[in-house]
Design an enzyme around this catalytic site. Structure first.
Site, PDB file in Angstrom:
ATOM      1  CG  ASP A   1      36.094  39.353  30.355  1.00 15.52           C
ATOM      2  OD1 ASP A   1      37.193  39.828  30.010  1.00 15.52           O
ATOM      3  OD2 ASP A   1      35.719  39.294  31.539  1.00 15.52           O
TER       4      ASP A   1
ATOM      5  CG  ASP B   1      41.302  37.749  34.035  1.00 16.82           C
ATOM      6  OD1 ASP B   1      41.578  36.601  34.427  1.00 16.82           O
ATOM      7  OD2 ASP B   1      42.101  38.478  33.426  1.00 16.82           O
TER       8      ASP B   1
ATOM      9  CG  ASP C   1      33.324  40.332  34.607  1.00 14.22           C
ATOM     10  OD1 ASP C   1      34.052  40.164  33.604  1.00 14.22           O
ATOM     11  OD2 ASP C   1      33.706  40.941  35.622  1.00 14.22           O
TER      12      ASP C   1
END
Length: 237
Positions: free
Chosen positions: A9, A11, A181
């Site tokens: 991922d 961001d 995250d």
């Protein structure tokens, strides 16, 4: 080490989006001539933005709608007389200029790209994400970027992961791991697609969701060790 494909991922996993978001928002408001009440406006904007992204991931709103609606609704609720379409354009244009790397991002990408292939999986806007990656200095370690915009489906939809893995030079579920995250997008998507995952959890939050990560780390520099790549010295990568 059994993994040869690492799907990151972007961001809040490699790039500090929270820092970039605030800088770009402040720049946008100043550019449009707003000087007062920006902090409170930004707080409400974030709440609206998070809700809209969740709706986008559920497929109930489009990305084009999201990009403008988050400003329109924020302005309306706070009696701010600004053009939401112009605000959206200024904001998106400024994002590549406010890139902030999370600690360890370059080291982990360098180390894992020496082992196998690193790809980016993101629900962000394709042109903007590509510019942000270029500005970050991570581009040399990344083989491909898969965006929901190009795919037509967003994480955690299995169709997004099918699209992303087709961009890899080689793909095997047994040797692929997703690192991100967000439990509800990255880890849940990995669960649904049947591949391993590593939850990047810097705040050491409790997992109260249905998503089940294979690994969990609070520091990017711990990822290789968690994936059994103990031979890689990330701090020297």
């Amino acid at each position: 080490m059994k993994y040869t494909l690492f799907l990151f991922d972007l961001d809040d996993t490699l790039l500090d989006f929270r820092a970039s978001e605030k800088r770009s928002f402040m720049h946008t408001m100043h550019t449009l001539g707003l000087r007062d009440g920006i902090d409170a406006l930004f707080t409400r904007y974030q709440e609206i933005n998070v809700d809209l992204w969740k709706r986008f991931e559920l497929g109930t709103v489009t990305k084009d709608f999201l990009k403008v609606e988050r400003f329109r609704k924020s302005f309306q609720e706070n009696a701010v007389d600004l053009d939401p379409e112009l605000a959206s354009r200024v904001y998106l244009e400024s994002l590549p200029d406010t890139v902030v790397l999370l600690d360890g991002a370059k080291q982990v990408c360098a180390a894992l790209s020496a082992i196998g292939e690193v790809g980016i999986i993101t629900n962000g806007v394709e042109a903007i994400q590509n510019r942000r990656i270029a500005a970050s200095g991570l581009g040399g370690y990344i083989s491909f970027v898969a965006t929901s915009e190009a795919c037509g489906h967003a994480k955690p939809d299995v169709r997004f992961f099918e699209y992303a893995t087709k961009m890899a030079s080689a793909f095997n579920k047994e040797t692929t791991v997703i690192i991100g995250d967000r439990l509800d997008a990255d880890i849940l998507g990995a669960n649904r697609y049947g591949i391993d995952s590593c939850w990047f959890n810097p705040e050491r939050l409790a997992n109260t969701s249905a998503a089940v990560p294979t690994y969990e780390v609070s520091n990017l520099l711990d990822i290789a060790a968690a994936l059994d790549a103990v031979q890689v010295n990330l701090k020297q990568a």
